[in-house]
Design an enzyme around this catalytic site. Sequence first.
Site, PDB file in Angstrom:
ATOM      1  CE  LYS A  46      23.740   6.588  55.938  1.00  0.00           C
ATOM      2  NZ  LYS A  46      23.892   6.232  54.509  1.00  0.00           N
ATOM      3  CE1 TYR A  55      25.297   2.196  52.460  1.00  0.00           C
ATOM      4  CE2 TYR A  55      24.924   4.324  51.442  1.00  0.00           C
ATOM      5  CZ  TYR A  55      24.557   3.353  52.344  1.00  0.00           C
ATOM      6  OH  TYR A  55      23.438   3.547  53.126  1.00  0.00           O
TER       7      TYR A  55
HETATM    8  P1  NAD Z   1      14.653   2.446  48.039  1.00  0.00           P
HETATM    9  O1  NAD Z   1      13.394   2.197  48.788  1.00  0.00           O
HETATM   10  O2  NAD Z   1      15.050   3.838  47.683  1.00  0.00           O
HETATM   11  O3  NAD Z   1      14.546   1.522  46.777  1.00  0.00           O
HETATM   12  C1  NAD Z   1      15.447   1.602  45.723  1.00  0.00           C
HETATM   13  C2  NAD Z   1      14.887   0.781  44.569  1.00  0.00           C
HETATM   14  O4  NAD Z   1      13.608   1.286  44.203  1.00  0.00           O
HETATM   15  C3  NAD Z   1      15.778   0.985  43.334  1.00  0.00           C
HETATM   16  O5  NAD Z   1      16.712  -0.049  43.250  1.00  0.00           O
HETATM   17  C4  NAD Z   1      14.796   0.940  42.200  1.00  0.00           C
HETATM   18  O6  NAD Z   1      14.706  -0.378  41.729  1.00  0.00           O
HETATM   19  C5  NAD Z   1      13.472   1.290  42.811  1.00  0.00           C
HETATM   20  N1  NAD Z   1      13.005   2.633  42.370  1.00  0.00           N
HETATM   21  C6  NAD Z   1      13.580   3.836  42.626  1.00  0.00           C
HETATM   22  N2  NAD Z   1      12.846   4.811  42.086  1.00  0.00           N
HETATM   23  C7  NAD Z   1      11.790   4.218  41.469  1.00  0.00           C
HETATM   24  C8  NAD Z   1      10.686   4.712  40.743  1.00  0.00           C
HETATM   25  N3  NAD Z   1      10.511   5.997  40.538  1.00  0.00           N
HETATM   26  N4  NAD Z   1       9.800   3.812  40.254  1.00  0.00           N
HETATM   27  C9  NAD Z   1       9.954   2.500  40.456  1.00  0.00           C
HETATM   28  N5  NAD Z   1      10.981   1.973  41.156  1.00  0.00           N
HETATM   29  C10 NAD Z   1      11.889   2.824  41.653  1.00  0.00           C
HETATM   30  O7  NAD Z   1      15.817   1.720  48.862  1.00  0.00           O
HETATM   31  P2  NAD Z   1      17.291   2.039  49.310  1.00  0.00           P
HETATM   32  O8  NAD Z   1      18.165   2.386  48.174  1.00  0.00           O
HETATM   33  O9  NAD Z   1      17.709   0.918  50.170  1.00  0.00           O
HETATM   34  O10 NAD Z   1      17.109   3.328  50.243  1.00  0.00           O
HETATM   35  C11 NAD Z   1      17.411   4.649  49.834  1.00  0.00           C
HETATM   36  C12 NAD Z   1      18.678   5.138  50.471  1.00  0.00           C
HETATM   37  O11 NAD Z   1      18.620   4.984  51.890  1.00  0.00           O
HETATM   38  C13 NAD Z   1      19.920   4.331  50.103  1.00  0.00           C
HETATM   39  O12 NAD Z   1      20.377   4.573  48.788  1.00  0.00           O
HETATM   40  C14 NAD Z   1      20.868   4.771  51.187  1.00  0.00           C
HETATM   41  O13 NAD Z   1      21.374   6.063  50.924  1.00  0.00           O
HETATM   42  C15 NAD Z   1      19.938   4.782  52.388  1.00  0.00           C
HETATM   43  N6  NAD Z   1      19.998   3.512  53.162  1.00  0.00           N
HETATM   44  C16 NAD Z   1      20.481   3.554  54.426  1.00  0.00           C
HETATM   45  C17 NAD Z   1      20.554   2.407  55.198  1.00  0.00           C
HETATM   46  C18 NAD Z   1      21.066   2.479  56.596  1.00  0.00           C
HETATM   47  O14 NAD Z   1      21.301   1.445  57.232  1.00  0.00           O
HETATM   48  N7  NAD Z   1      21.268   3.661  57.135  1.00  0.00           N
HETATM   49  C19 NAD Z   1      20.143   1.169  54.662  1.00  0.00           C
HETATM   50  C20 NAD Z   1      19.646   1.140  53.364  1.00  0.00           C
HETATM   51  C21 NAD Z   1      19.565   2.319  52.635  1.00  0.00           C
END
Ligand code: NAD
Length: 278
Positions: free
Chosen positions: A75, A50
Amino acid sequence: MTVPSVTLNDGNSIPQLGYGVFKVPPADTERAVAEALEVGYRHIDTAAIYGNEEGVGAAIAASGIARDDLFITTKLWNDRHHDEEPQAAIRESLDKLGLEKVDLYLVHWPTPAKDDYVHAWEKMVELRAAGLTRSIGVSNHLVPHLERIVEATGVVPAVNQIELHPAYQQREITDWAAANDVKIESWGPLGQGKYDLFDAEPVASAAAAHGKTPAQAVLRWHLQKGFIVFPKSVRRERLEENLDVFDFELTADEIAAIDAMDPGDGSGRVSAHPDEVN
Ligand code: NAD
């Protein structure tokens, strides 16, 4: 706001809800994490790839919060599974985070075409023994990957962090995890905003019934399923909204209706499949 803790299979505990910083721009990370800590989050999920571990570390250092009150995950990236690279990689992450150890270190992807995830897992076991991380786990591992690393080492990962949201519930993996005492961390818990999750009837009606937002209803669904979540936002009001999910409970019928949103054929996936990432 007290976030419940979940006990991992190694006896350590993890706050069930945290803040994920995927795609939080490095220049904005210190501010965003500082706000998350102010609002009450104590669990932060980052990753070497990240590019924002320094910002996470700066916010932690400035917060004055006792180290034991924080839970920090990072990670191992895909190109560092081999030889002694995992040790070098975690030391670089710790340096950026300004920490002596992390709470949870994950193998980010199995990268099956390279066939080096068993070696990576053996090295993770060593990193835990060396005191560089309290717990070890994996991410994006499918059942055959999980079975193979456990068979090779006898060490069961504490968590498997996988894409999981109402349209993509990964039941084969969650069933295996339940049977083997592995906690599931749902990444993309809100579907990364990539489909119309919030207007879907089961979500919208559950939210309306409890006077909550659709995002809160979805997060509550994850929590009641026993999953660990760390939704991402860079907006303070959403950070607050996403933490404010401990004063209501979905009914069994509401949970069942959201359970039924997965078409069951894998078509609800919004991001990469583990076999495609190498
Ligand atoms: P997420 O499902 O948390 O979606 C994030 C998006 O949802 C934001 O950009 C925002 O636009 C919206 N959002 C957030 N809160 C909201 C609310 N209250 N109302 C309306 N919209 C809202 O997706 P993400 O960020 O991909 O996943 C969360 C975390 O998971 C990441 O930040 C990361 O730490 C982890 N992650 C890990 C991997 C992996 O391969 N291990 C991959 C992706 C994400």
